[in-house]
Scaffold this active site. Structure first.
Site, PDB file in Angstrom:
ATOM      1  N   PHE A 135       0.857  -1.191   0.000  1.00  0.00           N
ATOM      2  CA  PHE A 135       0.000   0.000   0.000  1.00  0.00           C
ATOM      3  C   PHE A 135       0.888   1.233   0.000  1.00  0.00           C
ATOM      4  CE2 PHE A 135      -2.607   3.395   1.714  1.00  0.00           C
ATOM      5  CZ  PHE A 135      -3.743   3.269   0.933  1.00  0.00           C
ATOM      6  N   ASP A 220       9.227   2.781   1.587  1.00  0.00           N
ATOM      7  CA  ASP A 220       8.069   3.509   2.094  1.00  0.00           C
ATOM      8  C   ASP A 220       7.975   3.243   3.596  1.00  0.00           C
ATOM      9  OD1 ASP A 220       5.568   4.259   2.960  1.00  0.00           O
ATOM     10  OD2 ASP A 220       4.530   3.626   1.136  1.00  0.00           O
ATOM     11  N   LYS A 249       2.497  10.030   8.524  1.00  0.00           N
ATOM     12  CA  LYS A 249       1.843   9.512   9.738  1.00  0.00           C
ATOM     13  C   LYS A 249       2.417  10.082  11.040  1.00  0.00           C
ATOM     14  CE  LYS A 249      -0.176   5.290   7.832  1.00  0.00           C
ATOM     15  NZ  LYS A 249      -1.595   5.566   7.958  1.00  0.00           N
TER      16      LYS A 249
HETATM   17  C1  LIG Z   1       2.949   2.359   3.822  1.00  0.00           C
HETATM   18  C2  LIG Z   1       2.008   3.474   3.496  1.00  0.00           C
HETATM   19  N1  LIG Z   1       2.311   4.310   2.503  1.00  0.00           N
HETATM   20  C3  LIG Z   1       1.507   5.339   2.192  1.00  0.00           C
HETATM   21  C4  LIG Z   1       0.337   5.569   2.863  1.00  0.00           C
HETATM   22  C5  LIG Z   1      -0.539   6.719   2.493  1.00  0.00           C
HETATM   23  O1  LIG Z   1      -0.433   7.725   3.455  1.00  0.00           O
HETATM   24  P1  LIG Z   1      -1.498   8.908   3.524  1.00  0.00           P
HETATM   25  O2  LIG Z   1      -2.811   8.293   3.912  1.00  0.00           O
HETATM   26  O3  LIG Z   1      -0.940   9.845   4.544  1.00  0.00           O
HETATM   27  O4  LIG Z   1      -1.552   9.517   2.158  1.00  0.00           O
HETATM   28  C6  LIG Z   1      -0.016   4.723   3.921  1.00  0.00           C
HETATM   29  C7  LIG Z   1      -1.283   4.919   4.647  1.00  0.00           C
HETATM   30  O5  LIG Z   1      -1.814   4.052   5.285  1.00  0.00           O
HETATM   31  C8  LIG Z   1       0.846   3.644   4.249  1.00  0.00           C
HETATM   32  O6  LIG Z   1       0.546   2.795   5.239  1.00  0.00           O
END
Ligand SMILES: Cc1ncc(COP(=O)(O)O)c(C=O)c1O
Length: 399
Positions: A135, A220, A249
């Site tokens: 994700f 990520d 986050k």
């Molecule tokens: C690993 C990862 N990358 C990206 C995102 C996306 O982040 P945002 O919701 O702040 O756009 C998330 C959100 O859950 C995530 O867990």
């Protein structure tokens, strides 16, 4: 509550499955709703409020900065932004920082950077390889890199040039990587996908494949960063040096901020005009993040997350032994999951909430525990004894 739900249905887009609770206040690992009911929070705003809710040092930093200067554009220098970038660089393996407002934007910046780096350095390939079940966010870039087609439905066509491998499978990566690959983008632990840690040696293997093929290794760390896994950044466990990491986050302990950190020779392709964000790294958000990171470092919260996480994982393992409904426990630091063997697990979330415990569910049957890094062992015990009772109800279904 019905009244609030009706008002919300009228004016809010219906893209969230909200629980019927109106939260009004938080402190540490506790939340209170509009009726004064208290909850122990094991979600932390989806891994965001790592210091607990309304941490006094973050609140003070926000108040102080709000009094002085809330926003100017990135056409000017501001002190909190510079200090935050210096602290991130000092405590990571990366050299330069681009600030934005969310995780998906941080990944968007990384994806653009990878393509530009490849073009500017004469390689030219624009393909990005990421993992199935990953994700990476909801913008078209983040979505195109997300290896779960349930999120794509209705939004195709996605961006060209995205390819997928099974997370943990080096042979597949070796076979797929080519001169057209500009980067590999991976999570250290797949969070939304159900808490799947990278197998031992996997990221080091990916690093080697990237080096052999002139591709960037981009991690990520939106969910895994800022101490959650028991190190400030998850890549420290793997002993690899990524070229790019993305954060959001917990970076601002709940104040919206994202960041992309990169090696200097990679970051330098982002010359003026190539990428930007109006609010990215504004004084208010960076003051909150600077206070957050300072507390994480001063109070050695990553080490605490490791220690308390180990306690939590042991207790979950014991729970698994006594419940047929539990299929598997997966855990790194304070990112833990109990995968259940039964369907319709939303009822567990509802029942636990009714008893004063906020839990998160992912993939339909994975209870995900993402508490603040200050969670106490006795609070974990309290939640698990309630969960123990709920699992007893589910056990017969799993037999
Ligand atoms: C690993 C990862 N990358 C990206 C995102 C996306 O982040 P945002 O919701 O702040 O756009 C998330 C959100 O859950 C995530 O867990």
């Amino acid at each position: 509550m019905e009244d609030y739900i009706k008002r919300a249905e009228k004016v809010l887009t219906p893209n969230y499955r909200r629980q019927p609770v109106l939260l009004v206040r938080g402190s540490g690992s506790r939340l209170w709703d509009s009726a004064g009911k208290e909850y122990l929070d094991f979600g932390a705003g989806i891994a965001s409020s790592n210091l607990g809710h309304s941490h006094p040092k973050v609140v003070a930093a926000i108040k102080d900065q709000a009094d002085k200067l809330i926003h100017v554009s990135n056409l000017y220098y501001t002190e909190p932004q510079l200090e935050l970038a210096e602290l991130l660089v000092k405590n990571s393996a990366l050299d330069q920082v681009f600030f934005c407002n969310s995780g998906t934007e941080a990944n968007e910046a990384a994806l653009k950077l990878a393509r530009k780096y490849s073009r500017d350095k004469g390689k030219g390939g624009y393909e990005i390889i990421s993992a199935r079940n990953s994700f990476h966010g909801r913008t078209f870039g983040g979505l195109s890199a997300t290896g779960q087609d349930k999120f794509w439905k209705g939004f195709e066509p996605l961006l060209p040039g995205f390819k997928f491998v099974d997370f943990g499978n080096l042979e597949q990566l070796k076979a797929l990587v080519s001169k057209d690959t500009c980067a590999v983008l991976l999570e250290v632990v797949q969070g939304e996908g159900g808490v799947w840690p990278a197998p031992p040696g996997y990221l080091a293997g990916v690093r080697k494949i990237c080096d052999e093929n002139g591709a960037l290794l981009m991690l990520d760390e939106v969910q895994t960063g800022m101490g959650r896994l028991g190190k400030l950044f998850g890549y420290e466990w793997a002993g690899v040096q990524p070229d790019v990491i993305t954060l959001a986050k917990a970076l601002g302990n709940g104040v919206p901020i994202g960041a992309m950190l990169a090696r200097k020779d990679v970051a330098e392709v982002l010359q003026p005009g190539t990428h930007a964000s109006t609010f990215g790294g504004n004084p208010l958000a960076t003051a909150a993040a600077l206070a957050t990171l300072s507390v994480i470092l001063q109070e050695k919260l990553p080490a605490r997350a490791e220690k308390v996480g180990r306690y939590f994982a042991e207790k979950l393992d014991q729970l698994k032994e006594s419940h047929a409904a539990v299929k598997e426990i997966r855990a790194v630091g304070l990112m833990l999951a109990a995968e259940l063997k039964v369907a319709k697990c939303e009822r567990v979330i509802d029942r636990m909430r009714e008893q004063g415990f906020i839990l998160n569910l992912t993939q339909g049957n994975v209870l995900r525990f993402l508490p603040a890094l200050i969670i106490e062992e006795k609070e974990i015990d309290r939640m698990l004894s309630a969960l123990d009772r709920e699992l007893k109800v589910l056990d017969p279904e799993a037999k």
